[in-house]
Design a protein around this motif. Structure first.
Motif, mmCIF file in Angstrom:
data_model
loop_
_atom_site.group_PDB
_atom_site.id
_atom_site.type_symbol
_atom_site.label_atom_id
_atom_site.label_comp_id
_atom_site.label_asym_id
_atom_site.label_seq_id
_atom_site.Cartn_x
_atom_site.Cartn_y
_atom_site.Cartn_z
ATOM 1 N N ASP A 76 -11.356 -10.092 -1.474
ATOM 2 C CA ASP A 76 -10.290 -11.032 -1.382
ATOM 3 C C ASP A 76 -9.479 -11.761 -0.251
ATOM 4 O OD1 ASP A 76 -8.330 -13.813 -1.682
ATOM 5 O OD2 ASP A 76 -7.343 -12.027 -4.027
ATOM 6 N N MET A 77 -10.004 -12.139 0.400
ATOM 7 C CA MET A 77 -9.566 -12.190 2.220
ATOM 8 C C MET A 77 -8.409 -12.523 2.336
ATOM 9 S SD MET A 77 -12.314 -10.632 4.044
ATOM 10 C CE MET A 77 -12.451 -9.332 2.341
ATOM 11 N N ARG A 78 -8.014 -13.868 1.447
ATOM 12 C CA ARG A 78 -6.303 -14.174 1.580
ATOM 13 C C ARG A 78 -5.389 -12.749 1.144
ATOM 14 N NH1 ARG A 78 -3.882 -18.554 -2.005
ATOM 15 N NH2 ARG A 78 -1.610 -18.732 -0.917
ATOM 16 N N PHE A 79 -5.619 -12.143 -0.163
ATOM 17 C CA PHE A 79 -5.156 -10.779 -0.053
ATOM 18 C C PHE A 79 -4.819 -10.257 0.722
ATOM 19 C CE2 PHE A 79 -5.186 -6.292 -2.224
ATOM 20 C CZ PHE A 79 -4.056 -6.180 -2.275
ATOM 21 N N VAL A 80 -5.937 -9.287 1.867
ATOM 22 C CA VAL A 80 -6.186 -8.397 2.613
ATOM 23 C C VAL A 80 -5.025 -9.433 3.760
ATOM 24 C CG1 VAL A 80 -7.917 -8.370 4.292
ATOM 25 C CG2 VAL A 80 -8.088 -8.187 2.335
ATOM 26 N N VAL A 81 -5.087 -10.861 4.601
ATOM 27 C CA VAL A 81 -4.998 -11.436 5.023
ATOM 28 C C VAL A 81 -2.697 -11.292 4.455
ATOM 29 C CG1 VAL A 81 -4.107 -13.630 6.386
ATOM 30 C CG2 VAL A 81 -6.395 -12.913 6.588
ATOM 31 N N GLU A 130 -10.729 -3.406 -6.065
ATOM 32 C CA GLU A 130 -10.387 -5.039 -6.297
ATOM 33 C C GLU A 130 -9.025 -5.046 -7.340
ATOM 34 O OE1 GLU A 130 -11.813 -7.009 -4.878
ATOM 35 O OE2 GLU A 130 -14.163 -5.957 -3.991
ATOM 36 N N PRO A 131 -8.280 -4.269 -6.761
ATOM 37 C CA PRO A 131 -6.612 -4.993 -7.288
ATOM 38 C C PRO A 131 -6.401 -6.488 -7.679
ATOM 39 C CG PRO A 131 -5.853 -4.162 -5.401
ATOM 40 C CD PRO A 131 -8.182 -4.590 -5.075
ATOM 41 N N THR A 132 -6.624 -7.665 -7.359
ATOM 42 C CA THR A 132 -6.573 -8.704 -7.612
ATOM 43 C C THR A 132 -7.433 -9.355 -8.577
ATOM 44 O OG1 THR A 132 -7.402 -9.828 -5.865
ATOM 45 C CG2 THR A 132 -5.667 -9.049 -4.675
ATOM 46 N N ALA A 133 -8.297 -8.590 -8.799
ATOM 47 C CA ALA A 133 -9.432 -9.488 -9.844
ATOM 48 C C ALA A 133 -8.722 -9.720 -11.063
ATOM 49 C CB ALA A 133 -10.622 -8.472 -10.278
ATOM 50 N N GLY A 134 -9.026 -11.010 -11.452
ATOM 51 C CA GLY A 134 -7.902 -11.077 -13.291
ATOM 52 C C GLY A 134 -6.164 -11.609 -12.647
ATOM 53 N N LEU A 135 -5.965 -11.507 -11.155
ATOM 54 C CA LEU A 135 -4.305 -11.623 -11.936
ATOM 55 C C LEU A 135 -3.709 -13.073 -11.572
ATOM 56 C CD1 LEU A 135 -2.975 -8.491 -9.362
ATOM 57 C CD2 LEU A 135 -4.064 -8.626 -11.829
ATOM 58 N N ASN A 137 2.276 -6.690 -4.655
ATOM 59 C CA ASN A 137 2.728 -6.669 -3.262
ATOM 60 C C ASN A 137 4.090 -6.145 -3.870
ATOM 61 O OD1 ASN A 137 0.990 -8.233 -1.578
ATOM 62 N ND2 ASN A 137 0.660 -9.765 -2.530
ATOM 63 N N ARG A 138 4.770 -6.270 -4.528
ATOM 64 C CA ARG A 138 5.869 -6.059 -4.115
ATOM 65 C C ARG A 138 5.482 -3.912 -4.251
ATOM 66 N NH1 ARG A 138 8.030 -10.045 -7.302
ATOM 67 N NH2 ARG A 138 8.215 -8.638 -9.421
ATOM 68 N N MET A 139 4.739 -4.050 -5.494
ATOM 69 C CA MET A 139 4.987 -2.226 -5.643
ATOM 70 C C MET A 139 3.849 -1.776 -4.764
ATOM 71 S SD MET A 139 1.772 -0.593 -8.422
ATOM 72 C CE MET A 139 0.734 -0.855 -7.135
ATOM 73 N N MET A 140 3.222 -2.548 -4.179
ATOM 74 C CA MET A 140 2.653 -1.694 -2.689
ATOM 75 C C MET A 140 4.235 -1.735 -1.614
ATOM 76 S SD MET A 140 -0.828 -3.024 -2.184
ATOM 77 C CE MET A 140 -0.954 -4.905 -1.885
ATOM 78 N N ASP A 141 4.707 -2.694 -1.467
ATOM 79 C CA ASP A 141 5.973 -2.090 -0.761
ATOM 80 C C ASP A 141 7.072 -1.716 -0.892
ATOM 81 O OD1 ASP A 141 4.508 -4.619 1.155
ATOM 82 O OD2 ASP A 141 7.054 -6.049 0.082
ATOM 83 N N GLN A 142 6.488 -0.874 -2.478
ATOM 84 C CA GLN A 142 7.500 -0.083 -2.410
ATOM 85 C C GLN A 142 6.668 1.466 -2.186
ATOM 86 O OE1 GLN A 142 9.171 0.272 -6.073
ATOM 87 N NE2 GLN A 142 10.209 2.967 -6.295
#
Length: 264
Positions: free
Chosen positions: A195-200, A162-167, A176-181
């Motif tokens: 978070d389905m928006r995050f998934v998409v 659940e990485p987006t909780a509280g962000l 997202n920049r971190m995941m891109d790297q």
């Protein structure tokens, strides 16, 4: 080499089944979202990946080595796990001490430690908090401290619960920049999320779970365009494809610009 779960099941000591015959392969550099309602088996599945839990039957291998033949600490050096609540993970008196814990435990060279800590702090945007007690930081910043503590290691796979909780939006952009790297470096990211928006917006592969089993494994278009999968996993269709459906357009349109193009 990949993480491979082959008919992996897990039962608790009281006999209750948490994961039932899961088969899954995760390759280097992949970005995979695991979705489903609470109790679907998501957390148990990823905990088997990094050795926190050992399969009751079937097998889980990481880079060709069975997790049952390794200690949890050994597996966790390859498969890092970031807990949903950073307070369950953080124990250092300041952020720098938190990031330096693993290098000191493993007796890394000082130069390597400085390099890895600096890299992790930069990737997670926490360099200006290195001398701060984590307990004095906002929840969102603490989440990045917890992630940074894992990134200091040389993990090939990173699990985010659940990485987006509280962000806020700024935190999401940083995530997202971190995941891109990480993807560019060949590190796989596995996220459990509601978070389905995050998934998409952030993932190319989605694994849907229901009733302790995997019921779908494919692209966002394939999973979110499948009414049966959404019903069984009790998932809501993301906003944009739902809008497309209400307009009588293709439900495989996941982004607003694609919907606009269809209208034109």
């Amino acid at each position: 080499m990949p993480i491979v779960l082959s008919d992996a099941s897990f039962s608790y000591p009281d006999g209750s089944l948490a994961v039932d015959s899961v088969t899954l392969r995760i390759n280097d550099g992949e970005r995979i979202a695991i979705v489903g309602q609470n109790g679907a088996g998501k957390t148990t599945t990823v905990k088997m990946m990094n050795g926190l839990l050992k399969p009751s039957s079937g097998s889980v291998t990481v880079d060709g080595l069975a997790t049952t033949d390794q200690t949890t600490a050994t597996t966790a050096r390859t498969v890092g796990y970031v807990f949903q609540n950073p307070d369950d993970q953080i124990f250092g008196s300041d952020v720098q001490g938190e990031l330096e814990y693993m290098p000191k435990y493993l007796k890394w060279d000082a130069e390597v430690t400085e390099q890895r800590v600096g890299r992790a702090a930069k990737m997670t945007g926490i360099r200006r908090f290195l001398k701060v007690n984590p307990n004095d930081l906002p929840f969102a910043i603490k989440k990045f401290v917890a992630i940074g503590a894992i990134l200091v290691g040389d993990c090939k796979y990173v699990i985010l619960d659940e990485p987006t909780a509280g962000l806020d939006d700024r935190g999401l952009k940083l995530l997202n920049r971190m995941m891109d790297q990480l993807e560019a470096e060949g590190v796989a990211v596995i996220a459990i999320t509601h978070d389905m928006r995050f998934v998409v917006d952030s993932f190319t592969r989605v694994v849907a779970m229901a009733n302790r089993k995997i019921i779908a494994d494919g692209s966002c278009e394939e999973v979110f365009g499948n009414d049966d999968v959404l019903s069984r996993a009790k998932l809501k269709r993301p906003e944009v494809p739902q809008l497309a459906r209400e307009l009588g357009l293709s439900t495989t349109a996941l982004h607003l610009n694609a919907v606009v193009a269809l209208i034109r």
